[in-house]
Each structure stands twice: as structure tokens, then as C-alpha cells.
Design an enzyme around this catalytic site. Structure first.
Site, short mmCIF file in Angstrom:
data_model
loop_
_atom_site.label_atom_id
_atom_site.label_comp_id
_atom_site.label_asym_id
_atom_site.label_seq_id
_atom_site.Cartn_x
_atom_site.Cartn_y
_atom_site.Cartn_z
N GLY A 21 -39.70 3.72 -144.92
CA GLY A 21 -39.87 2.38 -145.46
C GLY A 21 -39.48 2.35 -146.93
CD GLU A 22 -41.22 4.70 -150.50
OE1 GLU A 22 -40.19 5.03 -151.15
OE2 GLU A 22 -42.23 5.41 -150.44
N GLY A 23 -37.62 0.49 -148.41
CA GLY A 23 -36.22 0.16 -148.65
C GLY A 23 -35.35 1.39 -148.75
#
Length: 356
Positions: free
Chosen positions: A319-321
Site C-alpha cells: 500500500g502507501e502508493g
């Protein structure tokens, strides 16, 4: 709901078909067999149409991390405590997280937005605090958000994109942080796609098989609780089982399409937000590139619903980009190859095929 509050229903920009055609013609003239660079060619052509130029480039990426806490963690569906959401906010801002390293590597602007986390007031340098509420309600028991809270979260996404556009960003990535948000994303996907939780629920932060079965059960029961009230209305679904950060990403994706700013969608949670965006504003899909296919169970199904071809498949599930950030390298490479390779004429190489 006022017209101003319904900004997300406004028309989106149209990709530039002339620039796309010119880019396709350029690809035919480059010193390589037609199609030999595969998806790199298609990415360059797509970016040309989205940026309105035969010579697309990515020089000013903008990455926004939206964070929010989830009331559903009360159902014991995560391997990590809720306090980690706040702790990671500080880690993002101080440069220690994966996405922070990726942003620095790409000289990208990194914005960190707290949409609503649980805990005392704080002041972290580099974190913008917009506490709509201290985490969502437990959607296993009631709606996660009111309509007004959901609209406020959508607005945070819009504001981020407006700011990115004002600072001449040429591509936008939305990342997320929130313990419990894969549970929320799975519930959203179930309602949006009308499928069972078992088909769309994965291990998230790394729960064991027994915990996974419990998570599936929690989502199944929540879907049954909310299904009649939300029907197939994406905005109602988002408010019922979504997260503040997921709603903010949804708003960001729609606003990017309205302003003509290309988007790189990250993994499972981001793709569910993209699906919400497309259900609310169908033409926003044209502005989306998809960074990767994550290892999170259910992501492949969501990508299929979006008719998306991911750039990378590297078994990521952070996640987190981070997956979208990793894909930036391939997008930049696609642009460099497209712009800097010689044509047959420039290289004095014959482009004619030998007759059979």
C-alpha cells in the site's frame, strides 16, 4: 445536496485523440519492429493522449498519502493495533517509509493528509491534519460515515488535486494508510461487484487463516446489513462501509479526470477507490493508469472490473502508493524511449519489410 456539494458529478476532460494518433504514428517510425516494446509503447501513447502532446513526459510527480482509522478494527480483523496508523504518519513525513523513499527517488512532491485518525491532538511536521472524525464508525454495526462526512472526505481528495495541478504536477498518485482498510476495501468491493466476501478478502497486514475466516465472516455480515439501504449507489456504499482515506482517494481520482491530470492507481485499496470513482463518474476511467497487480486477494477481480492492465506484477502488498510509485520508473522509461529513440529516417535505417 447543493450543486456545489455535487462537484464530483461535473464533466471530466477528454483525452486528446490527435496527440494519441500522432504518438501512434511516431511509434511506427521508431527503429524497432512494430510492437516490439509491448506495453511500453502503449503507455507512451496513452500518456500522449492524456497530456495532449506527441512527446509526453513525467517530470513533476505528485504523491498524496491519505490516512484514516477504521472502527471495524473493533472486530479484531487486523494483525496490527490501530495506533500504527498515527505512527506511520510521522514515518511518512520524516522520510522513513517506503513511499517516502520512492518519492525522494523520483523527486516527487509528497503530501501527507490525515483525514481522520484516532488519538490525541498532535503536531507532526509535514502532516496536514483534517480530522473529519476520529476514525470511521464500526461498519459491522452501523454506517461507517454519514453522507456529510463522506462528502467532506471526497472534498479532501479534490483539494489535494487542485493543489497538485496549481503546482504544475504532471501525474498524480494517491496512497493510503489506515489499519483495517483492506477490510473496508473488501466490503466495498463486495457491494460494488455483488460478490461474496470469500472472493474478495485477503490477509491484509498478514493475518493467519483462522483470522482470515473471521474477517470474511465480519464482511459478509456487514454486507447483508447494508445491502438493502445502499442498493447499487456507489456514494451510499462508500459512506456505509468505506474509509475516510478511501473516500478521499475516490474524490482525488474524479478531480484528476476533471482537471485532465493523469493518475497512477496503486494496489487493492486504491483500485477499489478507483472503482468507486468510476461508478460515480464513469468517464474518470480514461485518466487512470494502473501501477501493479498486488498480492492482495481480490485485486485481480477489481482490476478485471476496471478493464485494467497493470504495469507491474511483483507480488507487492504494502500500500502507501508504493506499487504506483515503483511503476513511475516504467512510465518514465516509456516516455524516454518514445521521445529519444531515432526514427528510421533519422538513423538512415530502412523501415521496409522484405516481401515474402
Amino acid at each position: 445536496m447543493t450543486e456545489q456539494a455535487q462537484w464530483f458529478l461535473a464533466a471530466v476532460q477528454q483525452p486528446d485523440l490527435d496527440a494519441k494518433q500522432q504518438a501512434e504514428q511516431r511509434q511506427l517510425q521508431l527503429t524497432k519492429p512494430t510492437g516490439a516494446l509491448g506495453q511500453l509503447e502503449q503507455l507512451a501513447i496513452q500518456l500522449a493522449s492524456l497530456q495532449g502532446t506527441v512527446h509526453p513526459q513525467i517530470q513533476q510527480p505528485w504523491i498524496t498519502i491519505f490516512a484514516g482509522d477504521h472502527g471495524v478494527v473493533a472486530e479484531n480483523i487486523s494483525a496490527y493495533p490501530q495506533a500504527v496508523t498515527r505512527q506511520m504518519l510521522q514515518n511518512f513525513a520524516s522520510g522513513g517509509a517506503a513511499i517516502s523513499v520512492i518519492a525522494k527517488h523520483h523527486h516527487a512532491h509528497l503530501q501527507v493528509v490525515d483525514c481522520g485518525t484516532v488519538g490525541e491532538a498532535y503536531d507532526y511536521v509535514g502532516v496536514e491534519r483534517h480530522c473529519i472524525r476520529a476514525g470511521t464508525a464500526n461498519f459491522a454495526q452501523q454506517a461507517a460515515m454519514t453522507e456529510q462526512e463522506c462528502l467532506a472526505a471526497l472534498q479532501l481528495g479534490k483539494d489535494s488535486v487542485d493543489r497538485a495541478k496549481a503546482q504544475a504536477a504532471d501525474i498524480f498518485i494517491a496512497g493510503e494508510m489506515g489499519i483495517g482498510n483492506t477490510c473496508s476495501a473488501s466490503a466495498l468491493a463486495c457491494l460494488l461487484l455483488n460478490e461474496d466476501a470469500a472472493q474478495l478478502t485477503g490477509v491484509g497486514t498478514g493475518i493467519n487463516n483462522q483470522q482470515l475466516q473471521h474477517k470474511v465472516s465480519v464482511i459478509d455480515q456487514a454486507v447483508k446489513r447494508h445491502q438493502a439501504d445502499v442498493a447499487d449507489d456507489a456514494l451510499k456504499i462508500l459512506a456505509a462501509v468505506g474509509g475516510l482515506e478511501i473516500a478521499a482517494m475516490t474524490g482525488a481520482y474524479i478531480r484528476c479526470a476533471q482537471l485532465g491530470l493523469p493518475v497512477v492507481v496503486d494496489g487493492f485499496i486504491s483500485s477499489v477507490a478507483a472503482l468507486c470513482a468510476v461508478r460515480i463518474q464513469p468517464h474518470s476511467r480514461e485518466w487512470m493508469l494502473f501501477g501493479h497487480q498486488s498480492a492482495e486477494y481480490g485485486h485481480q477481480r477489481v482490476l478485471k472490473a476496471l478493464e485494467a492492465q497493470p504495469i507491474l506484477n511483483m507480488n507487492l502488498r504494502l500500500g502507501e502508493g508504493s506499487g504506483a510509485g515503483a511503476a513511475l520508473s516504467m512510465l518514465q522509461l516509456a516516455c524516454v524511449l518514445h521521445n529519444q529513440m531515432a526514427t528510421f529516417a533519422e538513423a538512415a535505417v530502412t523501415g521496409d519489410k522484405v516481401a515474402p
